[in-house]
Design a protein around this motif. Structure first.
Motif, mmCIF file in Angstrom:
data_model
loop_
_atom_site.group_PDB
_atom_site.id
_atom_site.type_symbol
_atom_site.label_atom_id
_atom_site.label_comp_id
_atom_site.label_asym_id
_atom_site.label_seq_id
_atom_site.Cartn_x
_atom_site.Cartn_y
_atom_site.Cartn_z
ATOM 1 N N ASN A 10 -8.142 55.359 24.949
ATOM 2 C CA ASN A 10 -8.294 54.415 26.055
ATOM 3 C C ASN A 10 -9.721 53.889 26.051
ATOM 4 N N LEU A 11 -9.867 52.574 26.070
ATOM 5 C CA LEU A 11 -11.181 51.952 26.076
ATOM 6 C C LEU A 11 -11.274 50.993 27.254
ATOM 7 N N SER A 12 -12.440 50.907 27.833
ATOM 8 C CA SER A 12 -12.714 49.888 28.835
ATOM 9 C C SER A 12 -13.555 48.827 28.153
ATOM 10 N N LEU A 13 -13.038 47.602 28.131
ATOM 11 C CA LEU A 13 -13.716 46.517 27.431
ATOM 12 C C LEU A 13 -13.968 45.358 28.375
ATOM 13 N N ASN A 14 -14.989 44.591 28.067
ATOM 14 C CA ASN A 14 -15.326 43.398 28.826
ATOM 15 C C ASN A 14 -14.133 42.440 28.831
ATOM 16 N N GLU A 15 -13.705 42.018 30.025
ATOM 17 C CA GLU A 15 -12.527 41.144 30.157
ATOM 18 C C GLU A 15 -12.666 39.853 29.367
ATOM 19 N N GLY A 16 -13.851 39.276 29.418
ATOM 20 C CA GLY A 16 -14.071 38.022 28.709
ATOM 21 C C GLY A 16 -13.920 38.182 27.206
ATOM 22 N N LEU A 17 -14.435 39.286 26.672
ATOM 23 C CA LEU A 17 -14.307 39.533 25.241
ATOM 24 C C LEU A 17 -12.850 39.740 24.850
ATOM 25 N N VAL A 18 -12.114 40.474 25.669
ATOM 26 C CA VAL A 18 -10.698 40.706 25.383
ATOM 27 C C VAL A 18 -9.935 39.386 25.390
ATOM 28 N N ALA A 19 -10.213 38.545 26.383
ATOM 29 C CA ALA A 19 -9.536 37.248 26.475
ATOM 30 C C ALA A 19 -9.839 36.381 25.252
ATOM 31 N N GLN A 20 -11.102 36.348 24.856
ATOM 32 C CA GLN A 20 -11.472 35.560 23.681
ATOM 33 C C GLN A 20 -10.826 36.111 22.408
ATOM 34 N N ALA A 21 -10.799 37.429 22.278
ATOM 35 C CA ALA A 21 -10.186 38.041 21.099
ATOM 36 C C ALA A 21 -8.706 37.700 21.032
ATOM 37 N N ARG A 22 -8.022 37.782 22.159
ATOM 38 C CA ARG A 22 -6.590 37.439 22.188
ATOM 39 C C ARG A 22 -6.380 35.973 21.850
ATOM 40 N N GLU A 23 -7.225 35.124 22.399
ATOM 41 C CA GLU A 23 -7.129 33.688 22.128
ATOM 42 C C GLU A 23 -7.287 33.405 20.636
ATOM 43 N N LEU A 24 -8.170 34.144 19.997
ATOM 44 C CA LEU A 24 -8.428 33.960 18.569
ATOM 45 C C LEU A 24 -7.525 34.826 17.683
ATOM 46 N N LYS A 25 -6.590 35.532 18.332
ATOM 47 C CA LYS A 25 -5.644 36.400 17.631
ATOM 48 C C LYS A 25 -6.347 37.479 16.793
ATOM 49 N N ILE A 26 -7.418 38.022 17.361
ATOM 50 C CA ILE A 26 -8.146 39.123 16.724
ATOM 51 C C ILE A 26 -7.479 40.429 17.122
ATOM 52 N N ASN A 27 -7.249 41.293 16.156
ATOM 53 C CA ASN A 27 -6.693 42.610 16.422
ATOM 54 C C ASN A 27 -7.791 43.440 17.096
ATOM 55 N N ILE A 28 -7.665 43.658 18.389
ATOM 56 C CA ILE A 28 -8.707 44.324 19.173
ATOM 57 C C ILE A 28 -8.918 45.758 18.703
ATOM 58 N N SER A 29 -7.844 46.473 18.427
ATOM 59 C CA SER A 29 -7.975 47.856 17.960
ATOM 60 C C SER A 29 -8.735 47.912 16.641
ATOM 61 N N ARG A 30 -8.378 47.023 15.730
ATOM 62 C CA ARG A 30 -9.031 47.015 14.416
ATOM 63 C C ARG A 30 -10.503 46.621 14.557
ATOM 64 N N ALA A 31 -10.776 45.634 15.403
ATOM 65 C CA ALA A 31 -12.167 45.202 15.605
ATOM 66 C C ALA A 31 -12.993 46.324 16.239
ATOM 67 N N ALA A 32 -12.405 47.030 17.206
ATOM 68 C CA ALA A 32 -13.108 48.149 17.839
ATOM 69 C C ALA A 32 -13.373 49.242 16.814
#
Length: 76
Positions: A10-32
């Protein structure tokens, strides 16, 4: 490259970063994971430099006094 076992976390991440990552279709788990791996590597390098500072200092002193070992055979 072998597949490593994965562990949920479980990670707490900046909402803005998560939104941008999703918009750019970045795999958040892999990037983390890549970011954590990079931080681990940097910290291990930092600790290695601290642990070996005396040996590095002594080697540099030796080279300053005596030059590089086998320097006469260098072709560059």
């Amino acid at each position: 490259m072998t597949q490593q076992a994965r562990k949920a976390a479980n990670l707490s991440l900046n909402e803005g970063l998560v939104a941008q990552a999703r918009e750019l279709k970045i795999n958040i788990s892999r990037a983390a994971e890549e970011g954590i791996a990079k931080a681990i590597k940097a910290e291990r390098e930092r600790l290695w430099r601290i642990e070996n500072a005396e040996a590095i200092r002594l080697e540099n002193e030796y080279v300053e006094k005596h030059g590089l070992p086998l320097a006469e055979y260098r072709q560059f």
